[in-house]
Design a protein around this motif. Structure first.
Motif, PDB file in Angstrom:
ATOM      1  N   LEU A 286       0.846  -1.193   0.000  1.00 24.80           N
ATOM      2  CA  LEU A 286       0.000   0.000   0.000  1.00 24.80           C
ATOM      3  C   LEU A 286       0.879   1.240   0.000  1.00 24.80           C
ATOM      4  CD1 LEU A 286      -2.715  -1.036   2.583  1.00 24.80           C
ATOM      5  CD2 LEU A 286      -3.089  -0.538   0.181  1.00 24.80           C
ATOM      6  N   VAL A 287       0.538   2.169  -0.857  1.00 19.44           N
ATOM      7  CA  VAL A 287       1.326   3.391  -0.997  1.00 19.44           C
ATOM      8  C   VAL A 287       0.660   4.514  -0.222  1.00 19.44           C
ATOM      9  CG1 VAL A 287       2.261   5.077  -2.628  1.00 19.44           C
ATOM     10  CG2 VAL A 287       2.135   2.656  -3.251  1.00 19.44           C
ATOM     11  N   CYS A 288       1.446   5.296   0.456  1.00 14.59           N
ATOM     12  CA  CYS A 288       0.935   6.439   1.208  1.00 14.59           C
ATOM     13  C   CYS A 288       0.158   7.358   0.272  1.00 14.59           C
ATOM     14  CB  CYS A 288       2.105   7.194   1.855  1.00 14.59           C
ATOM     15  SG  CYS A 288       1.590   8.667   2.783  1.00 14.59           S
ATOM     16  N   GLY A 289      -0.964   7.901   0.761  1.00 14.06           N
ATOM     17  CA  GLY A 289      -1.835   8.725  -0.070  1.00 14.06           C
ATOM     18  C   GLY A 289      -1.404  10.162  -0.173  1.00 14.06           C
ATOM     19  N   THR A 290      -0.371  10.538   0.558  1.00 14.14           N
ATOM     20  CA  THR A 290       0.114  11.926   0.477  1.00 14.14           C
ATOM     21  C   THR A 290       0.841  12.139  -0.856  1.00 14.14           C
ATOM     22  OG1 THR A 290       0.406  11.927   2.865  1.00 14.14           O
ATOM     23  CG2 THR A 290       1.486  13.688   1.632  1.00 14.14           C
ATOM     24  N   GLU A 291       0.609  13.296  -1.460  1.00 14.10           N
ATOM     25  CA  GLU A 291       1.226  13.576  -2.757  1.00 14.10           C
ATOM     26  C   GLU A 291       2.753  13.471  -2.674  1.00 14.10           C
ATOM     27  OE1 GLU A 291      -0.011  17.280  -4.338  1.00 14.10           O
ATOM     28  OE2 GLU A 291      -2.149  16.745  -4.397  1.00 14.10           O
ATOM     29  N   GLU A 292       3.348  12.873  -3.711  1.00  7.36           N
ATOM     30  CA  GLU A 292       4.782  12.700  -3.874  1.00  7.36           C
ATOM     31  C   GLU A 292       5.415  11.807  -2.803  1.00  7.36           C
ATOM     32  OE1 GLU A 292       6.599  16.513  -4.060  1.00  7.36           O
ATOM     33  OE2 GLU A 292       5.543  17.117  -5.896  1.00  7.36           O
ATOM     34  N   CYS A 293       4.617  11.173  -1.950  1.00  3.92           N
ATOM     35  CA  CYS A 293       5.151  10.223  -0.949  1.00  3.92           C
ATOM     36  C   CYS A 293       4.882   8.817  -1.438  1.00  3.92           C
ATOM     37  CB  CYS A 293       4.520  10.452   0.421  1.00  3.92           C
ATOM     38  SG  CYS A 293       5.162   9.325   1.691  1.00  3.92           S
ATOM     39  N   GLN A 294       5.919   8.022  -1.576  1.00  2.00           N
ATOM     40  CA  GLN A 294       5.777   6.674  -2.107  1.00  2.00           C
ATOM     41  C   GLN A 294       6.101   5.607  -1.058  1.00  2.00           C
ATOM     42  OE1 GLN A 294       4.654   5.937  -5.271  1.00  2.00           O
ATOM     43  NE2 GLN A 294       4.219   8.142  -5.302  1.00  2.00           N
ATOM     44  N   LYS A 295       6.078   6.005   0.192  1.00  2.27           N
ATOM     45  CA  LYS A 295       6.415   5.060   1.253  1.00  2.27           C
ATOM     46  C   LYS A 295       5.246   4.099   1.511  1.00  2.27           C
ATOM     47  CE  LYS A 295       9.602   8.201   3.621  1.00  2.27           C
ATOM     48  NZ  LYS A 295       9.886   8.899   4.888  1.00  2.27           N
ATOM     49  N   ASN A 296       5.577   3.058   2.291  1.00  2.46           N
ATOM     50  CA  ASN A 296       4.581   2.042   2.641  1.00  2.46           C
ATOM     51  C   ASN A 296       3.539   2.641   3.583  1.00  2.46           C
ATOM     52  OD1 ASN A 296       3.177  -0.278   3.172  1.00  2.46           O
ATOM     53  ND2 ASN A 296       4.715  -1.176   4.503  1.00  2.46           N
ATOM     54  N   GLY A 297       2.268   2.558   3.174  1.00  2.20           N
ATOM     55  CA  GLY A 297       1.192   3.099   4.003  1.00  2.20           C
ATOM     56  C   GLY A 297       0.683   2.080   5.005  1.00  2.20           C
ATOM     57  N   GLU A 298       0.984   2.283   6.277  1.00  2.00           N
ATOM     58  CA  GLU A 298       0.560   1.347   7.331  1.00  2.00           C
ATOM     59  C   GLU A 298      -0.642   1.852   8.103  1.00  2.00           C
ATOM     60  OE1 GLU A 298       3.902  -0.400   9.665  1.00  2.00           O
ATOM     61  OE2 GLU A 298       5.065   1.168   8.672  1.00  2.00           O
ATOM     62  N   PHE A 299      -0.955   3.157   7.939  1.00  2.00           N
ATOM     63  CA  PHE A 299      -2.000   3.772   8.754  1.00  2.00           C
ATOM     64  C   PHE A 299      -3.109   4.320   7.857  1.00  2.00           C
ATOM     65  CE2 PHE A 299       2.045   4.046  10.950  1.00  2.00           C
ATOM     66  CZ  PHE A 299       1.732   3.463  12.181  1.00  2.00           C
ATOM     67  N   TYR A 300      -4.197   4.696   8.530  1.00  2.00           N
ATOM     68  CA  TYR A 300      -5.365   5.156   7.771  1.00  2.00           C
ATOM     69  C   TYR A 300      -6.073   6.237   8.568  1.00  2.00           C
ATOM     70  CZ  TYR A 300      -9.480   4.758   4.728  1.00  2.00           C
ATOM     71  OH  TYR A 300     -10.470   5.005   3.816  1.00  2.00           O
ATOM     72  N   CYS A 301      -6.398   7.332   7.916  1.00  2.00           N
ATOM     73  CA  CYS A 301      -7.156   8.406   8.550  1.00  2.00           C
ATOM     74  C   CYS A 301      -8.638   8.189   8.254  1.00  2.00           C
ATOM     75  CB  CYS A 301      -6.707   9.771   8.018  1.00  2.00           C
ATOM     76  SG  CYS A 301      -7.670  11.146   8.734  1.00  2.00           S
ATOM     77  N   ASN A 302      -9.406   7.954   9.299  1.00  2.00           N
ATOM     78  CA  ASN A 302     -10.836   7.689   9.124  1.00  2.00           C
ATOM     79  C   ASN A 302     -11.608   8.932   8.724  1.00  2.00           C
ATOM     80  OD1 ASN A 302     -10.903   4.919   9.606  1.00  2.00           O
ATOM     81  ND2 ASN A 302     -10.976   5.204  11.831  1.00  2.00           N
ATOM     82  N   ASN A 303     -11.040  10.108   8.975  1.00  2.00           N
ATOM     83  CA  ASN A 303     -11.722  11.346   8.593  1.00  2.00           C
ATOM     84  C   ASN A 303     -11.483  11.685   7.129  1.00  2.00           C
ATOM     85  OD1 ASN A 303     -10.852  11.494  11.595  1.00  2.00           O
ATOM     86  ND2 ASN A 303     -12.581  12.905  11.463  1.00  2.00           N
ATOM     87  N   CYS A 304     -10.219  11.557   6.701  1.00  2.00           N
ATOM     88  CA  CYS A 304      -9.880  11.869   5.309  1.00  2.00           C
ATOM     89  C   CYS A 304     -10.032  10.662   4.386  1.00  2.00           C
ATOM     90  CB  CYS A 304      -8.420  12.351   5.224  1.00  2.00           C
ATOM     91  SG  CYS A 304      -8.049  13.801   6.229  1.00  2.00           S
ATOM     92  N   HIS A 305     -10.132   9.487   4.983  1.00  2.00           N
ATOM     93  CA  HIS A 305     -10.163   8.237   4.220  1.00  2.00           C
ATOM     94  C   HIS A 305      -8.954   8.175   3.288  1.00  2.00           C
ATOM     95  CE1 HIS A 305     -13.958   6.804   5.736  1.00  2.00           C
ATOM     96  NE2 HIS A 305     -14.491   7.999   5.520  1.00  2.00           N
ATOM     97  N   ARG A 306      -7.784   8.244   3.931  1.00  2.00           N
ATOM     98  CA  ARG A 306      -6.544   8.257   3.164  1.00  2.00           C
ATOM     99  C   ARG A 306      -5.517   7.370   3.856  1.00  2.00           C
ATOM    100  NH1 ARG A 306      -3.863  14.001   2.021  1.00  2.00           N
ATOM    101  NH2 ARG A 306      -3.205  13.752   4.177  1.00  2.00           N
ATOM    102  N   VAL A 307      -4.735   6.660   3.040  1.00  2.00           N
ATOM    103  CA  VAL A 307      -3.663   5.822   3.560  1.00  2.00           C
ATOM    104  C   VAL A 307      -2.471   6.717   3.890  1.00  2.00           C
ATOM    105  CG1 VAL A 307      -2.148   3.865   3.065  1.00  2.00           C
ATOM    106  CG2 VAL A 307      -4.472   3.920   2.125  1.00  2.00           C
ATOM    107  N   LEU A 308      -1.809   6.453   5.048  1.00  2.00           N
ATOM    108  CA  LEU A 308      -0.683   7.263   5.485  1.00  2.00           C
ATOM    109  C   LEU A 308       0.486   6.378   5.900  1.00  2.00           C
ATOM    110  CD1 LEU A 308      -2.583   9.811   7.769  1.00  2.00           C
ATOM    111  CD2 LEU A 308      -1.744  10.248   5.461  1.00  2.00           C
ATOM    112  N   CYS A 309       1.696   6.864   5.622  1.00  2.00           N
ATOM    113  CA  CYS A 309       2.877   6.201   6.165  1.00  2.00           C
ATOM    114  C   CYS A 309       3.103   6.735   7.575  1.00  2.00           C
ATOM    115  CB  CYS A 309       4.092   6.458   5.274  1.00  2.00           C
ATOM    116  SG  CYS A 309       4.595   8.193   5.231  1.00  2.00           S
ATOM    117  N   GLU A 310       4.101   6.240   8.265  1.00  2.00           N
ATOM    118  CA  GLU A 310       4.328   6.653   9.647  1.00  2.00           C
ATOM    119  C   GLU A 310       4.698   8.137   9.736  1.00  2.00           C
ATOM    120  OE1 GLU A 310       6.891   5.215  13.570  1.00  2.00           O
ATOM    121  OE2 GLU A 310       7.221   4.280  11.614  1.00  2.00           O
TER     122      GLU A 310
END
Length: 619
Positions: free
Chosen positions: A63-87
């Motif tokens: 899973l890729v982090c949902g932040t623009e230009e970030c290609q790190k592994n997304g381990e987390f999830y924001c339930n408000n934004c519904h977006r995958v996030l890295c640490e």
């Protein structure tokens, strides 16, 4: 099911109707509920519904982090934004003043994003709220309408996420447990079928060999018997031949004597007649032979069956196929987890229980305030409710201390029942009303039965429905009410239109949903399925049968009191008699009321005594 970003090429379009989750309604000025047509919604969901195998996982990207230009592994999830996030992005997300209050969780614990649906009344608004009182989804503008004033609203996304997680959990159970377990059980049944064929063929071979052996023995015994008759015949004929010779010798002697007499009679000299005395010997005595008598063998078909043996199914509980327990599945539905756990515990208990070889007396209670124990109920607090024929309804604790007493118009019927919620319901026949007693001893009117006089009542352990046996004039029926007291079913006649009931004194529901009624005037236990279709009548094993109290246990057994034989009979759930659990030989006298508690103890009330005796009959 993961909610992926728009750029995720592993998602596919899935179309489904929104109907299973909610009933979409809106209120109009006339305050009548109008159902809005359900719309079809297209959402993007992962192609793989269940967890991937190792081989599949190796072919997938992380899973890729949902932040623009970030290609790190997304381990987390924001339930408000519904977006995958890295640490790193998660930490920045929580530091930002705009998003520091957002809820961020591990990806596998994320909430599902609510599918977008426009409001029918306000097309520019999205449906994102849920009205508890109206039980409908709506938009924020709908919530300001006067018909929703003072109502309570929930976040529709939270409800959707919970239901989605629950459904995903059920789907996972099917894939991981139910399907493979069922396949294994199906294989077991096929192996059992093959084994049964081999066993039955072996039995038939043994039966033929046994029959051949018996035939040989019959021929041998018959031959010996015939030989013995020849020996007996020879002996008797020799005896008779000897007697024949004896009489031939005697007749020769008589002929000689006759000549002798004739000789002397021809002499003219009288002196010669007096000079010699002639005497005739007696006729020899012989015995008549005693002819043999043939005594026919006394045997019938059952005797031959005993000699040859017969094939029987052993009188024991079939061994249940071992079903591996299901591994826990993570879900947000805590109440569902609890229900599943309770169901599993009950299932595990059922698999280990069986009938004990003997019935053991556990304890006795003396119930003050009643003259006899005609009906017994045990509530969730293990407190006893007992009624007698004078209408006294008494609750006691485990030490026999009276907690409350109510005067009712009831008699010898089963007119009270403990509910799943810890309440007690009882019948007032005169008023034709069913009352509810809460644990704080508050009594309220619950159901009115109209023209019908209620007799017996039972609260379902399956779904909380209320079953009531009642009569009117010469008719009788069983009515089902919901937990809320709404009438949902009437059971009165069978498929041929014949009356099922006459006087339904006691009523109980079995684990398979069967409704079992003790009908005093029918001299029978009447059993129908949950749909009200007649299954069977049970009318005892001996002559005469007057059923009284009735209950069922965790194995589906039916226990019923017989006032004629003064016994408690045990039946299986199909009405087959299994055994007499209690009888006068075990100290029981005129049993009237029976019930089984959560610990599988059997409570028995008797006529003309306020004693309730507790027995253990399952092990």
């Amino acid at each position: 099911m993961p909610a992926l970003s728009q750029g995720d090429n592993r998602a596919r379009q899935v179309s489904f109707k929104y109907r299973p989750l909610f009933r979409l309604t809106n209120r109009h000025d006339n305050d009548e509920c109008c159902t809005v047509p359900y719309t079809r919604i297209n959402i993007r969901v992962p192609y793989i519904m269940s967890e991937p195998s190792d081989e599949q996982a190796a072919m997938q990207h992380y899973l890729v982090c949902g932040t623009e230009e970030c290609q790190k592994n997304g381990e987390f999830y924001c339930n408000n934004c519904h977006r995958v996030l890295c640490e790193q992005c998660r930490d920045e997300h929580l530091k930002s003043p705009k998003t520091k209050s957002h809820e961020i969780v591990l990806y596998q614990h994320r909430k599902q994003q609510l599918p977008v649906e426009k409001c029918e009344l306000h097309p520019t608004r999205t449906i994102d709220m849920f009205c508890r009182e109206c039980n409908i989804p709506l938009c924020s503008k709908c919530s300001t309408m006067k018909e929703h004033h003072t109502h309570t609203f929930d976040d529709l996304e939270d409800i959707y996420s919970e239901k989605y997680a629950a459904w995903q959990g059920e789907f996972s159970k099917i894939q991981k447990h139910f399907l493979p377990t069922s396949l294994g059980l199906k294989t077991d049944t096929e192996e059992d079928a093959s084994q049964i064929k081999k066993i039955m063929e072996s039995i038939r071979t043994s039966m033929e060999a046994e029959a051949e052996s018996l035939k040989n023995l019959v021929d041998e015994v018959t031959s010996e018997n015939i030989k013995h008759t020849h020996t007996m015949e020879k002996s008797l004929l020799e005896m008779l031949k000897s007697q024949e010779t004896t009489y031939e010798d005697y007749m020769t002697y008589l002929e000689n004597m006759s000549d002798e007499f004739q000789k002397y009679l021809s002499i003219t000299n009288q002196k010669l007649l007096f000079s010699k005395t002639l005497k005739i010997q007696s006729i020899p005595e012989t015995t008549k032979p005693v002819p043999p008598v043939f005594t026919a063998g006394r045997f019938n078909k059952n005797d031959i069956i005993k000699l040859l043996g017969r094939v029987n199914v052993p009188n024991k509980e079939p061994e249940k196929r071992k079903i591996q327990p299901m591994k826990a599945v993570t879900t947000y539905m805590k109440s569902t987890e609890k229900q599943l756990k309770q169901s599993k515990e009950k299932s595990d208990v059922k698999q280990t229980l069986s009938l004990s070889s003997s019935v053991t007396k556990v304890r006795e209670y003396s119930v003050p305030g009643v003259y006899s124990a005609h009906h017994v109920s045990v509530d969730k607090s293990d407190r006893l409710w007992v009624t007698d024929y004078r209408g006294n309804l008494v609750q006691t604790d485990l030490q026999g201390k009276q907690l409350q007493k109510i005067q009712t118009s009831g008699g010898t019927e089963g007119y009270h029942t403990a509910t799943q919620d810890g309440d007690l319901m009882y019948i007032d026949k005169d008023k034709k009303v069913i009352y509810r007693i809460t644990p704080d001893q508050k009594i309220t009117e619950f159901i009115k039965t109209g023209d019908w006089t209620p007799l017996s009542i039972h609260s379902s352990r399956i779904n909380g429905d209320i079953l009531v046996g009642m009569y009117k004039d010469k008719e009788a029926k069983v009515t089902r009410y919901s937990k809320a007291g709404k009438k949902i079913q009437n059971i009165q006649r069978d498929n041929q239109g014949q009356e099922l009931y006459s006087e339904p004194l006691y009523i109980i529901e079995n684990i398979n949903g069967d409704i079992c009624t003790s009908d005093f005037n029918k001299y029978a236990v009447v059993v129908v399925n949950k749909s009200g279709q007649h299954r069977f009548f049970y009318k005892s094993q001996g002559s005469g049968f007057r059923p009284w109290g009735i209950c069922t246990d965790v194995l589906g057994h039916i226990l019923v009191c017989d006032t004629i034989r003064e016994t408690v009979d045990l039946l299986d759930q199909d009405g087959r008699f299994l055994s007499v659990i209690l009888s006068p030989q075990q100290g029981i006298k005129e049993p009237r009321g029976v019930c089984v508690d959560e610990e599988n103890n059997l409570y028995v009330g008797q006529y003309d005594t306020n004693t309730v005796t507790v027995y253990k009959y399952l092990q």
